[in-house]
Design a protein around this motif. Structure first.
Motif, mmCIF file in Angstrom:
data_model
loop_
_atom_site.group_PDB
_atom_site.id
_atom_site.type_symbol
_atom_site.label_atom_id
_atom_site.label_comp_id
_atom_site.label_asym_id
_atom_site.label_seq_id
_atom_site.Cartn_x
_atom_site.Cartn_y
_atom_site.Cartn_z
ATOM 1 N N GLY A 48 0.810 -1.214 0.000
ATOM 2 C CA GLY A 48 0.000 0.000 0.000
ATOM 3 C C GLY A 48 0.840 1.260 0.000
ATOM 4 N N ALA A 49 0.358 2.280 -0.740
ATOM 5 C CA ALA A 49 1.030 3.579 -0.748
ATOM 6 C C ALA A 49 0.924 4.227 0.625
ATOM 7 C CB ALA A 49 0.423 4.483 -1.815
ATOM 8 N N LYS A 50 1.940 5.019 0.991
ATOM 9 C CA LYS A 50 2.018 5.561 2.348
ATOM 10 C C LYS A 50 2.322 7.051 2.333
ATOM 11 C CE LYS A 50 4.086 1.124 3.197
ATOM 12 N NZ LYS A 50 4.210 0.923 1.726
ATOM 13 N N GLN A 51 2.012 7.671 3.453
ATOM 14 C CA GLN A 51 2.386 9.059 3.695
ATOM 15 C C GLN A 51 3.121 9.119 5.027
ATOM 16 O OE1 GLN A 51 3.523 11.946 3.067
ATOM 17 N NE2 GLN A 51 1.691 12.908 2.168
ATOM 18 N N VAL A 52 4.121 9.984 5.096
ATOM 19 C CA VAL A 52 4.858 10.201 6.340
ATOM 20 C C VAL A 52 4.401 11.533 6.923
ATOM 21 C CG1 VAL A 52 7.125 10.430 7.418
ATOM 22 C CG2 VAL A 52 6.832 8.928 5.428
ATOM 23 N N ALA A 103 -5.438 6.744 4.802
ATOM 24 C CA ALA A 103 -5.831 6.934 6.202
ATOM 25 C C ALA A 103 -5.936 8.421 6.516
ATOM 26 C CB ALA A 103 -4.804 6.274 7.127
ATOM 27 N N PRO A 104 -6.828 8.796 7.433
ATOM 28 C CA PRO A 104 -6.929 10.209 7.822
ATOM 29 C C PRO A 104 -5.612 10.699 8.413
ATOM 30 C CG PRO A 104 -8.792 8.931 8.658
ATOM 31 C CD PRO A 104 -7.793 7.938 8.151
ATOM 32 N N ALA A 105 -5.286 11.932 8.123
ATOM 33 C CA ALA A 105 -4.074 12.508 8.688
ATOM 34 C C ALA A 105 -4.226 12.653 10.195
ATOM 35 C CB ALA A 105 -3.806 13.870 8.066
ATOM 36 N N PRO A 106 -3.189 12.340 10.953
ATOM 37 C CA PRO A 106 -3.282 12.510 12.409
ATOM 38 C C PRO A 106 -3.404 13.992 12.763
ATOM 39 C CG PRO A 106 -1.036 12.011 11.755
ATOM 40 C CD PRO A 106 -1.879 11.837 10.534
ATOM 41 N N GLU A 107 -4.007 14.261 13.886
ATOM 42 C CA GLU A 107 -4.219 15.646 14.303
ATOM 43 C C GLU A 107 -2.884 16.374 14.431
ATOM 44 O OE1 GLU A 107 -6.393 18.180 17.901
ATOM 45 O OE2 GLU A 107 -6.510 15.986 17.839
ATOM 46 N N GLY A 108 -2.770 17.475 13.752
ATOM 47 C CA GLY A 108 -1.541 18.249 13.784
ATOM 48 C C GLY A 108 -0.447 17.734 12.887
ATOM 49 N N GLY A 109 -0.709 16.640 12.169
ATOM 50 C CA GLY A 109 0.311 16.049 11.318
ATOM 51 C C GLY A 109 0.429 16.756 9.976
ATOM 52 N N VAL A 110 1.657 16.917 9.503
ATOM 53 C CA VAL A 110 1.933 17.513 8.201
ATOM 54 C C VAL A 110 2.521 16.433 7.297
ATOM 55 C CG1 VAL A 110 3.262 19.253 6.947
ATOM 56 C CG2 VAL A 110 2.330 19.774 9.214
ATOM 57 N N MET A 120 4.789 15.503 13.275
ATOM 58 C CA MET A 120 4.084 16.231 14.316
ATOM 59 C C MET A 120 5.107 16.703 15.336
ATOM 60 S SD MET A 120 1.120 13.387 14.557
ATOM 61 C CE MET A 120 2.333 12.174 14.040
ATOM 62 N N ALA A 121 4.685 17.431 16.306
ATOM 63 C CA ALA A 121 5.604 17.941 17.320
ATOM 64 C C ALA A 121 6.308 16.777 18.012
ATOM 65 C CB ALA A 121 4.854 18.789 18.342
ATOM 66 N N GLY A 122 7.590 16.663 17.753
ATOM 67 C CA GLY A 122 8.391 15.675 18.462
ATOM 68 C C GLY A 122 8.331 14.263 17.954
ATOM 69 N N ARG A 123 7.535 13.970 16.926
ATOM 70 C CA ARG A 123 7.491 12.592 16.437
ATOM 71 C C ARG A 123 7.023 12.538 14.995
ATOM 72 N NH1 ARG A 123 2.490 9.653 16.930
ATOM 73 N NH2 ARG A 123 0.739 11.034 17.452
ATOM 74 N N ARG A 124 7.234 11.358 14.374
ATOM 75 C CA ARG A 124 6.798 11.121 13.000
ATOM 76 C C ARG A 124 6.081 9.784 12.953
ATOM 77 N NH1 ARG A 124 11.399 13.754 9.350
ATOM 78 N NH2 ARG A 124 11.078 11.990 7.992
ATOM 79 N N VAL A 125 5.176 9.673 11.976
ATOM 80 C CA VAL A 125 4.437 8.428 11.825
ATOM 81 C C VAL A 125 4.189 8.192 10.347
ATOM 82 C CG1 VAL A 125 2.193 9.576 12.076
ATOM 83 C CG2 VAL A 125 2.407 7.127 12.586
ATOM 84 N N THR A 126 4.281 6.933 9.941
ATOM 85 C CA THR A 126 3.989 6.532 8.568
ATOM 86 C C THR A 126 2.662 5.788 8.559
ATOM 87 O OG1 THR A 126 6.340 6.327 8.049
ATOM 88 C CG2 THR A 126 4.797 5.213 6.576
ATOM 89 N N LEU A 127 1.724 6.245 7.713
ATOM 90 C CA LEU A 127 0.382 5.673 7.655
ATOM 91 C C LEU A 127 0.009 5.363 6.207
ATOM 92 C CD1 LEU A 127 -1.503 8.105 10.077
ATOM 93 C CD2 LEU A 127 -0.687 5.785 10.590
ATOM 94 N N PRO A 128 -0.975 4.471 6.008
ATOM 95 C CA PRO A 128 -1.491 4.270 4.653
ATOM 96 C C PRO A 128 -1.953 5.592 4.059
ATOM 97 C CG PRO A 128 -2.325 2.567 6.124
ATOM 98 C CD PRO A 128 -1.629 3.574 6.989
ATOM 99 N N LEU A 129 -1.762 5.751 2.759
ATOM 100 C CA LEU A 129 -2.057 7.018 2.104
ATOM 101 C C LEU A 129 -3.516 7.426 2.282
ATOM 102 C CD1 LEU A 129 -0.894 9.287 0.355
ATOM 103 C CD2 LEU A 129 -1.459 7.912 -1.664
#
Length: 374
Positions: A313-317, A331-338, A320-329
């Motif tokens: 599956g395609a992904k987005q990185v 998936a909803p963006a996490p709150e505050g995530g760029v 956020m403040a102090g951390r990073r997360v990789t999710l399926p493309l």
């Protein structure tokens, strides 16, 4: 091939500089009428350090411009970690299969150099660092090496083929000093005849003890002395530098700086940054280990599809403040995530081109935080 044994731009752009199996399987697939729409991601499962600097995107975009693909990527100069996709390509497989070799070559090599430069700059603790590795790599790629090193944070480069906008820096070779009857004659000639904007940095370890030559060079107008002592003659390098500093000071030259070069490693830079004023770093940057990126299918005809050991599956990185997360493309963006990957090519048309200056600033703006991260 021309006069020198190197591959030209036309061959790379035409897909002729590739691993032979790509050409063979594309021929088979064409005869068999197979050409699925795929999404491929570029990731590194391991890094030489906890983080790297993404570089080489500009060449990838120039390579794929006009090819019917979409390209999403992190901006050049982005900090990335293992297992984070840095680039994604979507299109019909046969349309871009033969370019995989060049794509990975562009990214692996440039990212390795940029990453090493950033780590050396951190090790220097605010002291200037200059890219002196020009003679340690093939001249055909000098511009790429200097560009990647500058994006990674060096203050200037030595090679005259560095891209426009990169400051040039250099002192003098031992051969120059040896061409004159005495070192003083060479230093005086340099001080007298070099262009006004050229710093009067004199090489001070050609024939005599470094501290003795340093004082004599200062008397000839040196604003800085360069110590390039080979490892076979160094002994206690810290003691040598401290002696040079002491002698310059007691002889009335406290403003003359000490410039250190000669096979320096990142560890050397960290060890001597409190006694040296600037560093010329060669192979530790120019010959840095490449980032071992791989390019793998993660979707086939819009559905998750990956080989063993790869997450489908395609992904987005997201950052956020102090951390990073990789999710399926999807998936909803996490709150505050760029989201860090954005569109650079759509249907073969360039939507945005990286700017070298922006990439460098992106790295420099993150270094203080990276120092805490290790």
């Amino acid at each position: 091939m021309g006069r020198f044994l190197m591959v030209g731009e036309d061959a790379i752009r035409a897909g002729r500089c590739t691993d032979v199996y790509f050409r063979r399987v594309v021929d088979v697939m064409e005869k068999d009428g197979v050409n699925p729409r795929v999404t491929m991601e570029v990731t590194a499962t391991a890094l030489p350090d906890p983080w790297g600097v993404f570089c080489g995107l500009d060449d990838v975009l120039r390579l794929l411009e006009g090819i019917p693909v979409d390209v999403d990527a992190m901006p050049e100069g982005s900090i990335f970690s293992a297992n984070e996709p840095v680039l994604r390509i979507s299109g019909r497989y046969r349309d871009f299969a033969v370019y995989e070799t060049a794509i990975l070559g562009f990214l692996c090599h440039a990212s390795g150099v940029a990453s090493a430069a950033a780590h050396v700059r951190l090790a220097a603790g605010g002291r200037p660092v200059y890219s002196f590795g020009s003679r340690r790599q093939h001249p055909a790629i000098a511009a790429m090496i200097e560009r990647a090193a500058w994006i990674g944070g060096v203050d200037a480069a030595s090679n005259t083929c560095a891209p426009e906008g990169i400051a040039l820096a250099g002192t003098m070779p031992h051969a120059f000093v040896m061409c004159y009857p005495r070192p003083e004659d060479a230093w005086s000639a340099f001080a007298r005849e070099a262009a006004p904007e050229v710093p009067r940095i004199m090489l001070c370890d050609t024939f005599s003890d470094e501290r003795a030559e340093a004082v004599r060079a200062a008397a000839c107008g040196a604003t800085a002395v360069r110590l390039d002592t080979p490892r076979s003659r160094r002994g206690d390098m810290r003691a040598i530098i401290e002696e040079v500093r002491w002698e310059l000071d007691v002889h009335g030259y406290p403003d003359v700086k000490i410039f250190l070069s000669g096979g320096l490693s990142r560890e050397d830079v960290a060890a001597y940054r409190d006694v040296a004023d600037a560093f010329g770093v060669g192979g530790a940057i120019a010959n840095a280990p490449v980032i071992d990126f791989a390019m793998d299918i993660v979707e086939m005809e819009g559905r998750p599809h990956a080989k063993r050991g790869r997450r489908s599956g395609a992904k987005q990185v997201y950052e956020m403040a102090g951390r990073r997360v990789t999710l399926p493309l999807e998936a909803p963006a996490p709150e505050g995530g760029v989201g860090l990957l954005s569109r650079f090519i759509e249907g073969g048309a360039i939507r945005a081109r990286p700017k070298m200056e922006d990439a460098r600033e992106r790295v420099l703006s993150r270094l203080s935080g990276l120092a805490r991260r290790g």
